[in-house]
Write a protein that holds these residues in place. Structure first.
Motif, PDB file in Angstrom:
ATOM      1  N   ALA B  87       4.682   0.709 -10.967  1.00 47.73           N
ATOM      2  CA  ALA B  87       3.334   0.497 -11.512  1.00 47.73           C
ATOM      3  C   ALA B  87       2.732  -0.822 -11.045  1.00 47.73           C
ATOM      4  N   ALA B  88       3.574  -1.765 -10.616  1.00 46.33           N
ATOM      5  CA  ALA B  88       3.058  -3.077 -10.237  1.00 46.33           C
ATOM      6  C   ALA B  88       2.516  -3.087  -8.808  1.00 46.33           C
ATOM      7  N   VAL B  89       2.711  -2.002  -8.083  1.00 44.01           N
ATOM      8  CA  VAL B  89       2.299  -2.012  -6.672  1.00 44.01           C
ATOM      9  C   VAL B  89       1.117  -1.087  -6.443  1.00 44.01           C
ATOM     10  N   GLN B  90       0.042  -1.656  -5.937  1.00 41.58           N
ATOM     11  CA  GLN B  90      -1.122  -0.854  -5.573  1.00 41.58           C
ATOM     12  C   GLN B  90      -1.622  -1.369  -4.232  1.00 41.58           C
ATOM     13  N   ILE B  91      -1.885  -0.461  -3.312  1.00 42.13           N
ATOM     14  CA  ILE B  91      -2.342  -0.918  -2.000  1.00 42.13           C
ATOM     15  C   ILE B  91      -3.819  -0.560  -1.871  1.00 42.13           C
ATOM     16  N   PRO B  92      -4.552  -1.180  -0.936  1.00 42.84           N
ATOM     17  CA  PRO B  92      -5.983  -0.888  -0.803  1.00 42.84           C
ATOM     18  C   PRO B  92      -6.233   0.591  -0.494  1.00 42.84           C
ATOM     19  N   ALA B  93      -7.234   1.166  -1.152  1.00 43.96           N
ATOM     20  CA  ALA B  93      -7.660   2.535  -0.862  1.00 43.96           C
ATOM     21  C   ALA B  93      -9.161   2.491  -0.588  1.00 43.96           C
ATOM     22  N   TYR B  94      -9.622   3.360   0.263  1.00 42.37           N
ATOM     23  CA  TYR B  94     -11.019   3.324   0.679  1.00 42.37           C
ATOM     24  C   TYR B  94     -11.671   4.678   0.447  1.00 42.37           C
TER      25      TYR B  94
END
Ligand SMILES: Cc1cc2nc3c(=O)[nH]c(=O)nc-3n(C[C@H](O)[C@H](O)[C@H](O)COP(=O)(O)OP(=O)(O)OC[C@H]3O[C@@H](n4cnc5c(N)ncnc54)[C@H](O)[C@@H]3O)c2cc1C
Ligand code: SF4
Lengths: 843, 107
Positions: B87-94
């Motif tokens: 849950a702590a990891v989110q990467i850029p989404a476009y």
């Protein structure tokens, strides 16, 4: 004011006590302080040997991250409690810390007993108890050839395996006339010895070591009372354990005659404010050298401190273990010491199985048992013994081989609710069942909720059968679905593809699945389709199904670059081909390494370089090695009769023929072969899925071996074969595997899970019990006929080549891929080096 | 909203991914042929520390469109960049779209 509880020793039992304590209602009544002599908090000593299989100290840790902080426990790490002052009620540590206690728990465990023979302190004389001991062994093994374990008990045999795995010629020296004298009887010991010796460990019994001196060819030489001598580099003492009672002794607590801190049923020592638990404690004249009794003592103390009534009243010493791959189990009164006990034996010389039942005089209850070579009945027998379940009319039926399809032993249904399933954590069947009721419908959920099966792990098969049985009763189906997109097993899907002549993932998903698929079902279906139709795997409709390795026909490495692995069938390569390979490696600056499969891997190829590299390799006469696929990898061979003076037949020729026959076959997991030219077995064929060894009478075929994390010795499948029959059997074996195995299941696990195991497999492949052999052979013939070198097809296809670039809209390479030089070749830069490199570039 | 041109729609690989360089960023672009949807997220795998996500397998997990990293198999939600395992990891989404045969993204 809060009182203070001090725990000395943070080993398995000390930690178990703390973990139980923080969950107990009395937790807030005491401040807790613990002394841990070792440099790290508690770890799993029971599974210590897994350290050699690659587990790290962290993997073995028994302490959750933040445990001490979160529960306000003061931990004195690397500090030994040195003295106890019972008057002042203080503990003083080696580092000089003094703490007051109101209650004190001693969990100091035990130490390995080293017989005081002259020379026992010489170089490379080691013991086997802590992680540091194992590190010392590893270091000693580096410069050693021979190792001797003193002591043929349970631990000694485990240590022998470790020495063997470290590559030493291994001996076991035992004082008693047989191995594991404490747990098993003479007959069992004899079978065990033969089995262990068959694995290449030399066993010496009745041997009394008198001294250890300088060796002539080795570091040490052991001298025995009978005048014999044994040269060895490493001496590992495993001659029993002794309780660590020194600190208790010096403060005047009652100590047993042969050591051990005397405790009562409440685990109190002779000072009612001081408790002792685990291997340092002596209860009723007994030391318990297993974890489960230690845990039971810990529970007793916790309950007592919380004001409850609890007693420790002894513990079951039944054990089951796998020693060097040999199952050994001992239950209850294994030696038939009970008056008038009746004994049943079963011994199968050919397969080296020994079983013994000890039954009470009226033939109604089980008192004990010994199992060697096959301990499948352990769970059932233990239940009979512990719960006093009435035996069947002929108790020996419990240990006789089941010839027809009779149900195996006692089903979980026959167990009373009070039956103890897990003895490490004392989990009863009732507890397991209520957890299942409460929604734990998978083994992992059940383990997490009840802790059952998380100790020594011996009860997991029983736990699983209770789970399955309960689920079935509640009308649940046991979920064997491949994933959320297909409510089928791999084998079901295989049959759906075959019968429905389905040719693409989209078609299968449309007819039998839902959603879009995932990384589990897509490659699995791609493999099934390939073993039926053997299409080009980069065909448009199969493209999105492949793992990146299959998509780019190369193996992705940690930095996103790929390795290139051309086929070198049988490991045979001409100087010209070797030069060609070298030239390509040099031109593209690839890292080159010779692999265990007797071929040469080229590492560090960028995605956009792959086609050019492969073009050159194919022009030079190479073809793809399928290292990226779940498919046949290599057929390793020894040099065989062509050159070797011992060789009986042409192992290289056969290896090349087999490799070319099965190359490109897609399968549930990778498949490895080897062929040896004689029984000296230089190609290590018995560690492969398919192993072939030449003998005077023809080829011997071995199946279902593997190396890796859980090595398995292959089973002898057939002997005296001519080449045509050999190939016929392999065709059938492989196709049957491809048809019926689960996804990512190696042949070993596939066979072990098969009802009937090896014998059943033989009946399918050799005697055609299922009438399937014709079909299997035809299918194999089709796969062989449609073989293509996927790289050749790809470089001839402009359209496919478009994918082989890092950016769709730019020719730039990936700037995150950075190499540095090491030993004259490239390797991926580590994080630090990469940062440095980037700064340099900017500047 | 500013849209950046990425590549032609014909460059997309059905039910698979490609990587594009947009404003010096590595963008992984995925195309679901059935639903004709495009998704764009960062190409960098924070676990493996490598630019590889465009080469992962795509699919759906409990209704969310996801890619599985080819290195250590963590799943990333293609709409939000959220890692399903951590849950702590989110990467850029476009945001991505296809207009006039061109793939565009915006951030
Ligand atoms: C290789 C191996 C395999 C085993 N396999 C099995 C198995 O299959 N099944 C099974 O049931 N059991 C097995 N055992 C036995 C099991 O590990 C022990 O029963 C268990 O560890 C006992 O726990 P304990 O806490 O009493 O002792 P330990 O785990 O030894 O812990 C005692 C700790 O106290 C520390 N200590 C001692 N004195 C002091 C002091 N004065 N101050 C501070 N610290 C101190 C010690 O350094 C140690 O860390 C195995 C043991 C070994 C070595
Ligand atoms: S297995 Fe036999 S034939 Fe092959 S290299 Fe070894 S000794 Fe020679």
């Amino acid at each position: 004011m809060k009182q203070t509880l001090v725990v000395i020793g943070n080993g398995m039992v000390g930690q178990n006590f703390l973990a139980g304590w923080v969950a107990s209602p009395a937790v807030s009544a005491y401040n807790i302080i613990t002394f841990c002599e070792e440099p790290r908090p508690a770890y799993d000593r029971v599974h210590l040997s897994e350290f050699f299989a690659g587990k790290t100290a962290e993997d073995l840790s028994l302490v959750e991250a933040g445990f001490f902080e979160n529960h306000g426990i003061t931990l004195h790490l690397g500090d030994r409690a040195a003295t106890i002052d019972r008057e002042a009620k203080t503990v003083i540590s080696a580092k000089g810390v003094t703490v007051h206690y109101d209650k004190l728990v001693l969990a100091t465990g035990s130490y390995p007993f080293v017989p005081p023979v002259p020379g026992h302190e010489r170089k490379n004389c080691l013991v086997y108890r802590t992680i540091e001991d194992l590190e010392a062994m590893t270091a000693a093994a580096l410069t050693s050839k021979i190792g001797v374990v003193v002591g043929g008990g349970l631990l000694g045999l485990e240590a022998a395996k470790a020495l063997k795995d470290l590559g030493l010629e291994t001996h076991v020296v035992e004082f008693a006339p047989r191995l594991m004298a404490v747990q098993i009887d003479e007959g069992g010991g004899a079978v065990l010895r033969r089995k262990i010796e068959a694995l290449g460990v030399t066993v010496h019994t009745n041997k009394n070591t008198t001294q250890i001196v300088d060796g002539d060819n080795c570091v040490n030489k052991m001298c025995f009372a009978d005048g014999e001598e044994l040269e060895t580099d490493v001496v590992l003492f495993s001659a029993g354990i002794r309780p660590r009672d020194d600190i208790a002794r010096s403060c005047g607590l009652e100590i047993g005659q042969r050591g051990g801190i005397v405790i009562n049923n409440q685990c109190q020592t002779s000072d009612p404010d001081i408790y002792a638990i685990g291997e340092c404690a002596l209860w009723n004249g007994m030391i318990f050298g297993l974890v489960a009794p230690g845990y039971a003592m810990a529970r007793t103390v916790i309950a007592g401190l919380a004001g409850g009534e609890a007693s420790f009243t002894g513990a079951d010493m039944s054990t089951k273990l796998k020693l060097m791959g040999v199952d050994v189990a001992s239950i209850g009164d294994a030696h038939a010491r009970t008056q008038g006990a009746l004994v049943y034996h079963y011994q199968n010389g050919a397969s080296e199985v020994y079983k013994r039942l000890v039954v009470c005089p009226d033939n109604k209850r089980l008192l004990g048992a010994v199992l060697v070579g096959d301990a499948n009945e352990y769970g059932t027998l233990l239940q009979y013994c512990q719960n006093g379940i009435e035996l069947p009319e002929n108790p020996d039926s419990l240990i006789l081989p089941r010839l027809s399809g009779e149900p195996a032993g006692l089903g979980p249904d026959a167990l009373p609710a009070t039956a103890q399933i897990c003895s490490c954590y004392e989990v009863s069947k009732a507890t397991v069942c209520s957890a299942i009721e409460a929604g734990c419908t998978t083994l992992n959920a059940l383990k997490a909720a009840t802790k059952a099966g998380t100790g020594c792990g011996g009860c997991v098969p029983l736990l699983k059968s209770v789970l399955n049985c309960e689920l079935a009763k509640h009308g649940y189906e046991v979920n064997t679905d491949l994933c959320e997109h297909f409510a089928y097993t791999r084998q079901d899907l295989y049959n759906l593809v075959r019968i429905g002549e389905i040719k693409s993932f989209a078609e299968l998903l449309g007819k039998h699945g839902k959603g879009h698929g995932c990384e589990i079902c897509k490659p699995a279906v791609a493999s099934i389709l390939a073993s039926h139709w053997n299409d080009y795997i980069l065909k448009q409709e199969h493209l999105g199904l492949q793992d990146t390795n299959d998509t780019f026909l190369a193996n992705m490495q940690k930095d996103g670059t790929y390795s290139v692995v051309p086929r070198i069938a049988g490991g045979e390569i001409s100087p010209d081909m070797l030069i060609a390979l070298g030239r390509v490696g040099k031109k593209y600056q690839l890292y080159t390494k010779i692999t265990g499969g007797q071929r040469i891997d080229l590492f560090g190829a960028r995605l956009e370089q792959l086609p050019a590299i492969w073009k050159e390799l194919i022009d030079a006469g190479f073809e793809t090695g399928h290292a990226y696929g779940k498919s046949l990898r290599t057929v390793k061979s020894c040099v065989g009769s062509t050159w070797c003076r011992y060789g009986v037949d042409d192992s290289v020729g056969l290896a090349i023929e087999l490799e070319n026959r099965y190359k490109g076959l897609r399968s549930p997991h990778k498949i490895k072969f080897a062929v040896s030219g004689c029984t000296r077995e230089c190609a290590e064929a018995q560690g492969k899925d398919v192993g072939v060894i030449a003998t005077e009478n023809g080829w011997s075929l071995y199946v279902c071996g593997n190396g890796g994390m859980k090595p398995r010795h292959a089973d002898l499948f057939a002997t005296g074969l001519d080449k045509a029959t050999l190939i016929q059997y392999i065709d059938r074996f492989l196709m049957f595997y491809v048809r019926t195995a689960d996804r990512l299941q190696r042949t070993s696990v596939w066979m072990e899970n098969m009802e009937g195991g090896l014998d059943y497999l033989k009946s399918v492949v050799i005697t055609d019990k299922l009438g399937l052999c014709g079909e299997l052979e035809q299918q194999m013939a089709r796969v062989i006929d449609t073989y293509q070198c996927e790289w050749k097809t790809t470089i001839e296809n402009e359209d496919k080549l478009k994918r082989f670039r890092h950016f769709i809209n730019s020719d730039q390479p990936d700037d995150n891929v950075v190499f540095v030089e090491e030993r004259g070749q490239i390797r991926p830069a580590n994080e630090d080096e990469r940062k440095h490199f980037k700064i340099l570039e900017v500047a | 909203m500013v849209w950046f041109d990425v590549c032609g729609a014909a460059d997309l690989q059905p039910d698979s991914g490609i990587c594009a360089l947009v404003q010096d960023q590595q963008i992984a672009v995925f195309y679901f042929a059935n639903s004709q949807k495009v998704y764009a997220i960062s190409n960098f795998d924070p676990f493996g520390q490598a630019n590889v996500l465009s080469r992962g397998l795509i699919g759906d997990i409990s209704g969310q469109a996801v890619v599985a990293s080819p290195l250590y198999k963590q799943h990333f939600n293609l709409e939000t960049g959220q890692c399903l395992e951590d849950a702590a990891v989110q990467i850029p989404a476009y945001t991505a779209q296809i207009v006039n045969g061109r793939v565009q993204i915006s951030w």
